[in-house]
Design a protein around this motif. Structure first.
Motif, mmCIF file in Angstrom:
data_model
loop_
_atom_site.group_PDB
_atom_site.id
_atom_site.type_symbol
_atom_site.label_atom_id
_atom_site.label_comp_id
_atom_site.label_asym_id
_atom_site.label_seq_id
_atom_site.Cartn_x
_atom_site.Cartn_y
_atom_site.Cartn_z
ATOM 1 N N ASP A 1 0.847 -1.196 0.000
ATOM 2 C CA ASP A 1 0.000 0.000 0.000
ATOM 3 C C ASP A 1 0.885 1.250 0.000
ATOM 4 N N LEU B 1 2.154 2.879 3.503
ATOM 5 C CA LEU B 1 2.914 2.163 4.538
ATOM 6 C C LEU B 1 4.395 2.069 4.162
ATOM 7 N N SER C 1 1.838 -5.871 3.293
ATOM 8 C CA SER C 1 2.500 -7.117 3.711
ATOM 9 C C SER C 1 1.987 -7.555 5.088
ATOM 10 N N GLU D 1 11.038 -9.731 4.649
ATOM 11 C CA GLU D 1 10.315 -10.401 5.737
ATOM 12 C C GLU D 1 9.537 -9.388 6.569
ATOM 13 N N THR D 2 8.430 -9.844 7.083
ATOM 14 C CA THR D 2 7.596 -9.046 7.976
ATOM 15 C C THR D 2 7.214 -9.975 9.117
#
Ligand SMILES: C[S@@+](CC[C@H](N)C(=O)[O-])C[C@H]1O[C@@H](n2cnc3c(N)ncnc32)[C@H](O)[C@@H]1O
Length: 256
Positions: free
Chosen positions: A117, A120, A149, A248-249
């Motif tokens: 988005d 973010l 994410s 990575e999140t």
């Protein structure tokens, strides 16, 4: 008047595009794909071109993939880091304003495809406002939201983002380092190149971790951090070696 759309396209799964995003694609004369030069970004450019082909099969549009300069690395102190990002964004603003002036005719529409988005941890909204404020180009713009994410992460782990009536923290690896384990509570972490979760190995926290979310390479791991930490590090290092890059999140959460 020229028009620019910042279109959130999700994190790689073409089915995560909204109908609004797809309908907006149909109005666009030229798509700009801006990425730094790296193996990861080559894959991300390819993925965006595939998304366009899928939703605009007639091919009646132009795509310009533009390499943007690398941001100066380093800057351990937050102030130095912020300065470097600001000066990098200014360079990007120059590139984008030239594209708007040279590649879009009056009455035409351009679009920048944004990972996840546009609101973010993405600089394009601020960059377009900066160009308008400086008077570098004349246009209007609109933001089309996308799936982030962190939304893909919670959906894939089948967890809510928040507890009833509680707040959540959304932060970066850089800022997480400054937080005491007792204060982590419920924190979503993006932009972590430092494996900062290792700092919390002795805590009671639970981790919900995801990489390549929304893509065919997606990996999910969850559990008590001290029990799954080694698995995450091993999996992450192997995946990074195989793919050349990793994104990575994760969520760190107390009381699970
Ligand atoms: C510059 S931020 C962009 C965030 C994006 N605007 C969003 O809405 O998700 C990049 C960070 O987003 C996260 N991210 C983006 N795509 C991801 C993916 N497919 N899998 C895991 N994390 C991702 C990572 O933490 C990465 O470091």
């Amino acid at each position: 008047m020229k028009k620019i759309y910042l279109i959130g396209i999700g994190t790689g799964n073409p089915e995560h595009l909204t109908i609004q995003a797809i309908n907006t694609f149909k109005k666009v004369n030229v798509f700009f794909i801006l990425e730094k030069e790296s193996e990861k970004n080559e894959d991300l450019v390819k993925l965006r071109k595939e998304i366009l082909q899928r939703y605009l099969p007639d091919g009646r549009y132009r795509v310009m993939a533009i390499k943007i300069p690398e941001r100066k690395k380093g800057g351990r102190e937050l102030e130095v880091y912020k300065e470097r990002v600001a000066s990098w964004r200014k360079q990007k603003a120059e590139i984008i304003s030239n594209l708007i002036k040279q590649e879009i005719a009056d009455g035409e529409t351009g679009a920048i495809l944004i990972w996840g988005d546009p609101s973010l941890y993405d600089g394009h909204i601020e960059i377009l406002n900066y160009i308008l404020k400086e008077g570098w180009a004349d246009f209007e713009f609109e933001v089309i939201p996308g799936i982030t994410s962190m939304q893909v992460l919670t959906a894939r782990h089948k967890i809510p983002l928040n507890f009833i009536g509680e707040s959540i923290r959304i932060t970066t690896g850089r800022r997480l380092k400054e937080i005491h384990p007792d204060d982590v509570k419920n924190s979503v972490v993006l932009l972590d190149n430092y494996l900062t979760y290792r700092n919390f190995a002795d805590s009671d926290l639970h981790i919900y971790w995801g990489s390549y979310l929304g893509t065919e390479e997606e990996i999910l791991i969850s559990g008590r951090l001290n029990e799954v930490l080694d698995e995450i590090i091993k999996t992450r290092n192997e995946a990074k070696k195989n793919n050349g890059w990793i994104m990575e999140t994760y969520i760190l959460r107390a009381g699970e």
